[in-house]
Design an enzyme around this catalytic site. Structure first.
Site, mmCIF file in Angstrom:
data_model
loop_
_atom_site.group_PDB
_atom_site.id
_atom_site.type_symbol
_atom_site.label_atom_id
_atom_site.label_comp_id
_atom_site.label_asym_id
_atom_site.label_seq_id
_atom_site.Cartn_x
_atom_site.Cartn_y
_atom_site.Cartn_z
ATOM 1 N N ASN A 1 0.787 -1.208 0.008
ATOM 2 C CA ASN A 1 -0.072 -0.025 -0.019
ATOM 3 C C ASN A 1 1.039 1.079 0.081
ATOM 4 O OD1 ASN A 1 -2.309 1.488 -0.046
ATOM 5 N ND2 ASN A 1 -2.591 1.612 2.259
ATOM 6 N N SER B 1 -3.497 2.956 17.627
ATOM 7 C CA SER B 1 -4.682 4.018 17.129
ATOM 8 C C SER B 1 -5.470 4.114 18.231
ATOM 9 C CB SER B 1 -5.506 3.488 15.970
ATOM 10 O OG SER B 1 -6.456 4.164 15.848
ATOM 11 N N TYR C 1 -10.173 -4.064 12.020
ATOM 12 C CA TYR C 1 -9.126 -3.084 11.787
ATOM 13 C C TYR C 1 -8.808 -2.633 13.446
ATOM 14 C CZ TYR C 1 -6.662 1.259 12.080
ATOM 15 O OH TYR C 1 -6.062 2.452 12.657
ATOM 16 N N LYS D 1 -5.934 -3.703 16.471
ATOM 17 C CA LYS D 1 -4.940 -2.818 17.203
ATOM 18 C C LYS D 1 -5.204 -3.263 18.679
ATOM 19 C CE LYS D 1 -3.360 -0.366 13.892
ATOM 20 N NZ LYS D 1 -1.767 -0.462 13.413
ATOM 21 N N PHE E 1 -4.027 9.893 17.106
ATOM 22 C CA PHE E 1 -5.076 10.474 16.707
ATOM 23 C C PHE E 1 -5.274 10.488 15.176
ATOM 24 C CE2 PHE E 1 -7.761 10.586 20.691
ATOM 25 C CZ PHE E 1 -6.753 9.985 21.572
ATOM 26 N N ARG F 1 -12.552 15.776 15.894
ATOM 27 C CA ARG F 1 -11.531 14.797 16.045
ATOM 28 C C ARG F 1 -10.095 15.593 16.481
ATOM 29 N NH1 ARG F 1 -14.738 12.119 15.280
ATOM 30 N NH2 ARG F 1 -15.005 10.205 13.624
#
Ligand code: UD1
Length: 359
Positions: free
Chosen positions: A38, A129, A156, A160, A185, A238
């Site tokens: 990726n 994360s 996903y 984590k 973040f 966020r």
């Protein structure tokens, strides 16, 4: 003189590439590893351009123990690893859970095995994360490291959470292993050189690449997913952190692990040997954020102001699975790592735009 050799997995990726630059500039010798699943090959060359010298790179898939093991045979002097190699798209992980668990979990198992058996010193910085917190209760905002972890809603996110469990169990089992899990973040922006940045494939899922592509005319408008949330302007909040600030935190984490010479063996007691990893003194968790929440609409208007470029947007329905608001309490990282994210958001948004203009 080099401060030591650091293995960097997922080195050609977005955060990996920025961390590569910062580690080298801080005096570490870095061996980059990537399989370009990726990421793009020319990132390696671009790192060399930024640094003005040749870089060390090995092409390998970390989920292939044999191929990954060869890197350690070639570099027996590794004293630390920063592990980024993983898949990170929430939606894709729901469609391809096995691929996510293979890439994110098997790679980690291989890394721990090789670092504890083959490396010169077993220090690992792990790319975690804020997704591990799920939707935090309002009285937990800003969110600190000791906030309860909520069950994640995607493979996903679960990968984590599992990775953190695997690492903390490993710290208990291997007395020479030290681990620092960094909970990011929302990383945004690009290197000031505009030689590296985020390279989404296909239609971007994350906000800032979508914003910059829209500003560049590649997309006709941005959809703001929801304006009816329980936030001041109704859009989600966020904690957007500049990727270069984030990269610098990895240098601080490596400095801490590699620089600590004190050994903290698990104390022998009559209690069962399975203890809380934190008690080993070799297991650290840090939030990496700015400590400030920004709404989608604030970011959109901030982008237009910082760049002077018009950004057409429309209010769209909520995106399924989105968290209403989350931002970090980053004080632990400031206290213990001596690190703080302090790049002004306008500069960060301009860096994202400067990068977009090169694409
Ligand atoms: C989430 C995860 C993060 C993970 C990332 C990977 C959380 C809190 N964060 O990020 O750990 O690494 O996915 O994909 O679980 N938005 C729009 N329009 C768009 C795109 C996004 O309005 O076209 C909004 C979203 O609704 C959200 C904000 O922008 O409110 C940020 O979205 P995004 O960049 O995808 O990040 P997260 O969802 O926070």
């Amino acid at each position: 003189m080099s401060k030591g050799k650091i293995l960097l997995t997922g080195a050609a990726g977005y955060i990996g590439s920025h961390t590569w630059v910062e580690l080298c500039q801080a005096g570490y010798e870095v061996v980059g590893v990537d399989n370009f699943y990726n990421s793009e090959r020319d990132v390696v060359e671009r790192i060399g351009k930024i640094l003005g010298r040749e870089v060390l790179f090995e092409e390998a898939d970390c989920s292939d123990l044999q191929a990954f093991g060869k890197v350690f045979e070639k570099h027996p002097d590794i004293v630390g690893a920063v592990h980024f190699a993983a898949c990170k798209a929430v939606g894709e992980s729901i469609d391809k859970p096995l691929m996510y668990y293979r890439n994110n979990i098997v790679s980690l198992l291989n890394l721990i095995t090789l670092m504890t058996e083959k490396a010169k010193a077993a220090n690992i910085v792990f790319s975690s994360s804020c997704t591990v917190y799920g939707q935090p209760d309002e009285d937990h905002l800003p969110i600190a490291e000791d906030a309860p972890l909520k069950r994640s809603l995607s493979p996903y996110g679960k990968s984590k959470q599992m990775a953190e469990e695997i690492l903390s169990d490993s710290v208990i089992a291997f007395p020479h292993l030290k681990v620092c899990a960094l909970r990011y973040f929302n990383p945004i922006g690009a290197h000031p050189s505009a030689l590296i940045g985020e390279l989404p494939r296909g239609v971007p899922q994350n906000l800032v690449p979508f914003v910059t592509q829209t500003a560049a005319g590649i997309r006709d408008h941005l959809n703001v997913f929801g304006d009816d949330y329980n936030t001041p302007d109704g859009s989600c909040i966020r904690d957007y952190i500049y990727v270069v600030d984030l990269a610098k935190a990895h240098v601080k984490a490596i400095d801490k692990l590699v620089g600590e010479t004190e050994v903290h063996p698990v104390e022998e007691t009559d209690e069962p040997t399975y203890v809380d990893a934190a008690k080993t003194g070799r297991w650290y968790i840090y939030n990496l954020g700015t400590g400030r929440g920004l709404s989608v609409l604030e970011l959109v208007h901030g982008f237009m102001k910082a760049t002077g470029v018009n950004l057409p947007y429309e209010i769209a329905p909520r995106r399924h699975g989105d968290i209403e608001q989350v931002w970090a309490d980053p004080h632990k990282a400031e206290r213990e790592l001596g690190w703080k994210a302090d790049t002004p958001i306008e500069d960060v948004l301009r860096s994202a735009w400067n990068w977009q203009k090169t694409l």
